[in-house]
Design an enzyme around this catalytic site. Structure first.
Site, PDB file in Angstrom:
ATOM      1  N   CYS A  76       0.875  -1.160   0.000  1.00  0.00           N
ATOM      2  CA  CYS A  76       0.000   0.000   0.000  1.00  0.00           C
ATOM      3  C   CYS A  76       0.921   1.220   0.000  1.00  0.00           C
ATOM      4  O   CYS A  76       1.744   1.375   0.916  1.00  0.00           O
ATOM      5  CB  CYS A  76      -0.866  -0.020   1.261  1.00  0.00           C
ATOM      6  SG  CYS A  76      -1.851   1.468   1.487  1.00  0.00           S
ATOM      7  N   CYS A 186      -0.554   3.684  -6.530  1.00  0.00           N
ATOM      8  CA  CYS A 186      -1.538   3.182  -5.577  1.00  0.00           C
ATOM      9  C   CYS A 186      -1.786   1.752  -6.024  1.00  0.00           C
ATOM     10  O   CYS A 186      -1.997   1.508  -7.217  1.00  0.00           O
ATOM     11  CB  CYS A 186      -2.825   4.000  -5.663  1.00  0.00           C
ATOM     12  SG  CYS A 186      -4.210   3.257  -4.764  1.00  0.00           S
TER      13      CYS A 186
END
Ligand code: DGL
Length: 264
Positions: A76, A186
């Site tokens: 992440c 992302c």
């Protein structure tokens, strides 16, 4: 003491980290993996402070340590930006971050040294990529673009949003003309890679491809690569719903998954 037969922990705020798991399964198929999707606390990338993200991810690291992990991948970008140094100080096992991998893969691909990164609001506003670039290659110019709505749209069902094309065009239009490489900053964005690539001529790169090399190198140097011949096992834990998570992850990974819901 760490052991070759221990697992690799991979976590994200939701579905995004499955894009990293998929690359790992290709590269190191005989390893055992635990995936932790903190979808009960989703999103990390807007509306949370650095401190809140650090506390949430600390719990995840505790979980991995209790569940016999030898290495953790922070799959992440938002969590890598907010918490990687914090986690490395608290936990003794190797913790690899996706932002560093993103800079490295961009650096390999760019000819102009001008790159753009699409990410969450948190990653862009905290300059996760610009700051990491300063540490790796000071000649890199980084344009950071926050695609604020994308993580939620991808997490809950990208195809159900009629404005997805309009938003894609809006964000891609922010990329300066001298840029030649676009980083999917992302981990949710590789899930919509085709839609992105259909709208840009830039070289699109996924940091997940790069992190695989780092995992191999790290485990190799510690003599911790799993030596079993059989295919590895995967187990999923989520802190929120499974009714959308499970089929979406299964479709993307191309296989059935074993998944459990745990308290958030
Ligand atoms: N997948 C996460 C990332 O790479 C972001 C999603 C979220 O906002 O929680 O930054």
């Amino acid at each position: 003491m760490a052991d070759k037969r221990q697992r690799i922990g991979i976590f994200d705020s939701g579905l995004g980290g499955t894009t990293v798991l998929k690359e790992m399964m290709k590269a190191l198929p005989n390893e055992d993996y635990i995936y932790y999707g903190d979808n009960g606390n989703f999103p990390y990338g807007s509306g949370k402070t650095k401190n809140e993200i650090q506390k949430l991810t600390e719990r995840i690291l505790d979980f991995f340590v209790k569940n016999n992990c030898k290495l953790v991948i922070v799959a992440c970008n938002t969590a890598s930006t907010a918490a990687i140094d914090y986690l490395r100080e608290k936990f003794p096992l190797p913790i690899l971050g996706i932002v560093e991998a993103g800079i490295k893969i961009a650096r390999k691909n760019t000819k102009t040294k001008n790159i753009a990164v699409i990410s969450t609001k948190f990653t862009a506003e905290s300059h996760g990529y610009k700051n990491k670039a300063k540490m790796i290659d000071t000649e890199l110019n980084v344009k950071e673009i926050a695609c604020v709505e994308f993580p939620m749209m991808i997490e809950t069902g990208w195809d159900t949003f009629d404005n997805r094309e309009e938003l894609l065009n809006k964000y891609l239009a922010e990329i300066p003309k001298n840029v030649d490489t676009l980083v999917l900053g992302c981990t949710h964005y590789p899930l919509i890679r085709k839609d992105i690539e259909d709208r840009t001529k830039l070289k699109v790169v996924d940091p997940a491809v790069q992190i695989v090399d780092k995992v191999k190198q790290t485990l190799g140097s510690l003599d911790l690569l799993n030596d079993k011949k059989a295919k590895g096992k995967k187990i999923f834990f989520v802190t929120g719903e499974t009714y959308h998570f499970k089929p979406t992850a299964e479709k993307f990974l191309g296989e059935e998954i074993e998944i459990y819901r745990i308290p958030k």
